[in-house]
Motif scaffolding. Structure first.
Motif, PDB file in Angstrom:
ATOM      1  N   ILE A 116      35.775  31.944  38.364  1.00 16.15           N
ATOM      2  CA  ILE A 116      36.069  32.318  36.982  1.00 16.15           C
ATOM      3  C   ILE A 116      35.673  31.172  36.048  1.00 16.15           C
TER       4      ILE A 116
ATOM      5  N   ALA B 135      44.612  34.006  35.593  1.00 15.56           N
ATOM      6  CA  ALA B 135      44.168  34.873  36.679  1.00 15.56           C
ATOM      7  C   ALA B 135      43.203  34.075  37.545  1.00 15.56           C
ATOM      8  N   HIS B 136      43.207  34.349  38.831  1.00 12.28           N
ATOM      9  CA  HIS B 136      42.259  33.698  39.750  1.00 12.28           C
ATOM     10  C   HIS B 136      41.711  34.738  40.712  1.00 12.28           C
ATOM     11  N   GLU B 137      40.605  34.353  41.361  1.00 13.24           N
ATOM     12  CA  GLU B 137      40.020  35.229  42.359  1.00 13.24           C
ATOM     13  C   GLU B 137      39.725  34.410  43.610  1.00 13.24           C
TER      14      GLU B 137
ATOM     15  N   MET C  10      38.734  24.474  42.289  1.00 14.29           N
ATOM     16  CA  MET C  10      39.139  25.665  43.050  1.00 14.29           C
ATOM     17  C   MET C  10      38.079  26.009  44.098  1.00 14.29           C
TER      18      MET C  10
ATOM     19  N   CYS D 219      37.093  30.056  43.592  1.00 20.20           N
ATOM     20  CA  CYS D 219      37.371  30.921  42.438  1.00 20.20           C
ATOM     21  C   CYS D 219      36.223  30.719  41.468  1.00 20.20           C
TER      22      CYS D 219
ATOM     23  N   HIS E 282      36.593  27.105  36.842  1.00 21.34           N
ATOM     24  CA  HIS E 282      37.636  26.929  37.866  1.00 21.34           C
ATOM     25  C   HIS E 282      37.060  26.269  39.117  1.00 21.34           C
TER      26      HIS E 282
HETATM   27 CU    CU Z   1      40.521  30.481  39.089  1.00 23.43          CU
END
Ligand code: CU
Length: 180
Positions: A157, A98-100, A173, A155, A168
């Motif tokens: 996370i 999962a990423h944001e 990221m 991201c 991340h």
């Molecule tokens: Cu991520």
């Protein structure tokens, strides 16, 4: 012949459903299998799990910025946009995590944000908005009004697996976006 046979069979089935759910019983195990599968896949995937993203339509007049998220890079399709409403469309290509997408307004370089234990300190930077974590192989969108300035997309996370920290952001990221 077959038609004639089918009718009593159906009637018998309906009668049995009412009595002991013998015919309906064929459906029930299927439902259980689906529920079990969903539960076990969610619990087996670990800290990277999140629901698939949600995409809403692009507002009229908004500028679209496509952003690819993956292990481990964050790649906006453009380096700059005009000030105004920006429609971010994030594509999480995983392959697994999962990423944001966090939007930070800052004059700092993308790799120079304040970090604690692998996580960018969101209290020490100006977070404008974010797309919360969403599952690999899905997309998510967000419309945000941005004023002129320099931004970092990232991201944030951080996963901990067997005592190993996986940031991340630190793994790459992060990217700059200029708003003119
Ligand atoms: Cu991520």
């Amino acid at each position: 012949m077959r038609k004639w046979m089918a009718a009593p069979g159906l009637a018998a089935c309906l009668a049995l459903v009412a009595l002991a759910a013998a015919c309906g019983g064929e459906d029930r195990p299927n439902v259980d299998v689906i529920e079990d599968g969903g539960t076990s896949s969610a619990s087996a995937s670990g800290p990277g799990t999140a629901a698939p993203g949600e995409v809403s339509p692009k507002p009229a007049g908004a500028q679209q910025v496509d952003v690819v998220l993956r292990e481990f890079a964050l790649e906006p399709a453009v380096a700059s946009v005009k000030a105004g409403e920006i429609y971010f469309l994030a594509d999480n290509r995983g392959p697994a995590d999962a990423h944001e997408l966090v939007i930070v307004k800052t004059d700092l370089a993308p790799d120079k944000l304040p970090v604690e234990k692998g996580k960018v300190s969101e209290s020490k930077v100006k977070v404008v908005d974010e797309i919360e974590a969403f599952a690999a192989k899905s997309q998510a969108s967000k419309s945000v009004k941005l004023s002129a300035g320099t931004y970092v997309l990232l991201c944030n996370i951080v996963e901990t697996d067997d005592g190993q920290t996986e940031s991340h952001y630190e793994l790459g990221m992060r990217a700059a976006l200029r708003v003119e």
